[in-house]
Design an enzyme around this catalytic site. Structure first.
Site, PDB file in Angstrom:
ATOM      1  N   LYS A 271       0.854  -1.195   0.000  1.00  0.00           N
ATOM      2  CA  LYS A 271       0.000   0.000   0.000  1.00  0.00           C
ATOM      3  C   LYS A 271       0.887   1.242   0.000  1.00  0.00           C
ATOM      4  CE  LYS A 271      -1.845   2.753   2.916  1.00  0.00           C
ATOM      5  NZ  LYS A 271      -1.860   4.033   2.137  1.00  0.00           N
TER       6      LYS A 271
ATOM      7  N   CYS B 150      13.809  10.917   6.423  1.00  0.00           N
ATOM      8  CA  CYS B 150      13.890  10.563   7.844  1.00  0.00           C
ATOM      9  C   CYS B 150      15.302  10.704   8.396  1.00  0.00           C
ATOM     10  CB  CYS B 150      13.392   9.132   8.048  1.00  0.00           C
ATOM     11  SG  CYS B 150      14.263   7.916   7.034  1.00  0.00           S
TER      12      CYS B 150
END
Length: 469
Positions: free
Chosen positions: A168, A276
């Site tokens: 997903k 990140c």
């Protein structure tokens, strides 16, 4: 209209939702949203394919990874276009980093899997050895900041280890996943080995909670990671999480100052700070503090602004700029919205920003912002620098700038982070472990560590009978 990819076929189902181009704010595509029936259909397709895929020799699965790499090369321009449309990234970054790393992921894990040794232990009259089995069906939840790179980072080791996968992508960045679905079909990948569904967090929750899913790999925010942990706790599913970061950079007075400034420009502002691994907390030794701040502020003003992924994320970053001011910060550069005088003024841009003067305990210095911003503070001693860097609930990455080799080794080994870069940033060998500590995640992926996560060992022990011959 982007459609789901289930069992090797496009599936049109669910209500449509829009995807916006962050450069202009305009709607660029409509996407089918997965409902419970679609999620169940994707998981069932993956389960139906799992036995035959797992039964293939590792060498054959590695061969499929190489075919996928070749398929990505054939569709390189289409993937670049999809990635740029969804993320607003510069063309150069997309062509030289994002898509090439996807190709490298498929090829690297093909080689790593082919070279993986088995363990065997001999005692007197006893042979114990291990075999590794795939987990089964893996749910891969992919973030929006590096969508193709991180999707392939999860897919390649999961597939070569013998799992089937339901992916997903983020609702903001489905385009490159749709192209990958076409590549899977074009190279003839067996139906159901890779399935792709689209939707918001609700679709992701349906996927990770599905009883037919055996493991979850997720890259994204710490809050979402915690929610997934709660969702899978009852079934004790294995999870691999690469979560948020509030990464520190240490700049010692013996560094190459020009190199440290340029390296910090990259580590703070690349991709609009939406990586990140970006540096949000920077500590500079006091003798060079003022000079470093002046140079960094000048360079920040020269950095071309990049869009945030959405209007909501732009507003979040701007709220932290306002928070910094309310907490008494000094803005050395940036702190607002750039004005272009063209179509970009309808996009989601913020200015690269350098801040100083805040307490270590300010919200600005404790919470992940995920934008093009860093706070700079002075330090005096090596021990103080280490304490400052480690004074966070996160522990993903750190950078260290020094010309002293002994200090580089000594300090790097004391930093509480999963990755430490010395005199560089964002340099990765795909064979090395990747992941964070504390609120930055659970587990490691990369190299053999990925294959360890995506498979589990069975120990077989045989008592050998003594022969009279």
């Amino acid at each position: 209209m982007l459609t789901h990819f289930i069992g090797g076929e496009p599936v049109v189902a669910g209500k449509a939702f829009p995807v916006h181009n962050p450069v202009t704010g305009t709607v660029i595509r409509q996407v089918c949203e997965a409902d419970p029936e679609i999620v169940d259909r994707a998981v069932r397709a993956a389960r139906e394919a799992a036995r035959d895929w797992a039964a293939l020799p590792v060498a054959e699965r590695a061969g499929w990874m190489r075919r996928l790499a070749e398929g990505v090369e054939d569709r390189f321009d289409a993937l670049v276009a999809a990635e740029i449309a969804d993320t607003g990234k510069p063309l150069d970054q997309t062509r030289t980093l994002d898509i090439p790393r996807g190709i490298a992921n498929f090829r690297a894990f093909a080689e790593i899997a082919a070279q993986r040794p088995d363990d065997a232990f001999h005692l007197s009259g006893v042979l114990s050895y291990t075999v590794r089995r795939p987990l089964g069906v893996v749910a891969a939840i992919v973030p929006w900041n590096l969508p193709f790179l991180l999707m392939t980072w999860k897919l390649a080791p999961a597939l070569v280890a013998g799992n089937t996968v339901v992916v997903k992508p983020s609702e903001h960045t489905p385009g490159s996943a749709a192209v990958l679905a076409e590549i899977c079909a074009a190279v003839g990948l067996p139906p159901g080995v890779v399935n792709i569904i689209y939707g918001y967090g609700s679709a992701g929750r349906l996927l990770v909670e599905h009883p037919g899913v055996d493991a979850v790999t997720f890259t994204g925010s710490t809050g979402t990671g915690s929610a997934i942990m709660r969702a899978v706790a009852d079934r004790v599913k294995p999870v691999s999480f690469e979560l948020g970061g509030k990464n520190a950079g240490l700049v010692f007075e013996d560094c190459d100052l020009d190199r440290a400034v340029e390296g910090t420009v990259k580590s703070a502002f690349t991709n609009g700070g939406q990586v990140c691994l970006c540096t949000e907390r920077l500590y500079v030794q006091r003798p060079i503090f003022e000079d470093f701040c002046d140079r960094l502020a000048v360079r920040a003003l020269e950095v071309a602004p990049q869009p945030m992924i959405s209007a909501g994320h732009r507003d979040k970053v701007l709220s932290y700029y306002a928070l910094a001011r309310s907490e008494g910060a000094k803005m050395l550069a940036g702190g607002g919205i750039p004005i272009f005088g063209d179509h970009r003024d309808s996009g989601y841009f913020v200015e690269p920003t350098v801040v100083t003067g805040l307490s270590e305990w300010s919200r600005f210095n404790r919470e992940e912002i995920f934008g093009p911003v860093c706070h700079v503070a002075p330090f005096d001693t090596e021990a103080e620098a280490i304490d400052l860097a480690n004074g966070s609930e996160y522990g993903l990455a750190a950078t260290l700038w020094t010309g002293n080799l002994d200090r580089a080794h000594r300090v790097a080994q004391q930093l509480e982070a999963g990755l430490v870069w010395v005199n560089t940033w964002f340099l990765r060998d795909l064979r090395t472990p990747f992941g964070g500590m504390r609120l930055s995640g659970i587990g490691r992926e990369g190299g053999m560590q990925s294959l360890d996560f995506y498979s589990e060992p069975t120990t077989i022990t045989i008592k050998l009978e003594q022969s009279d011959a």
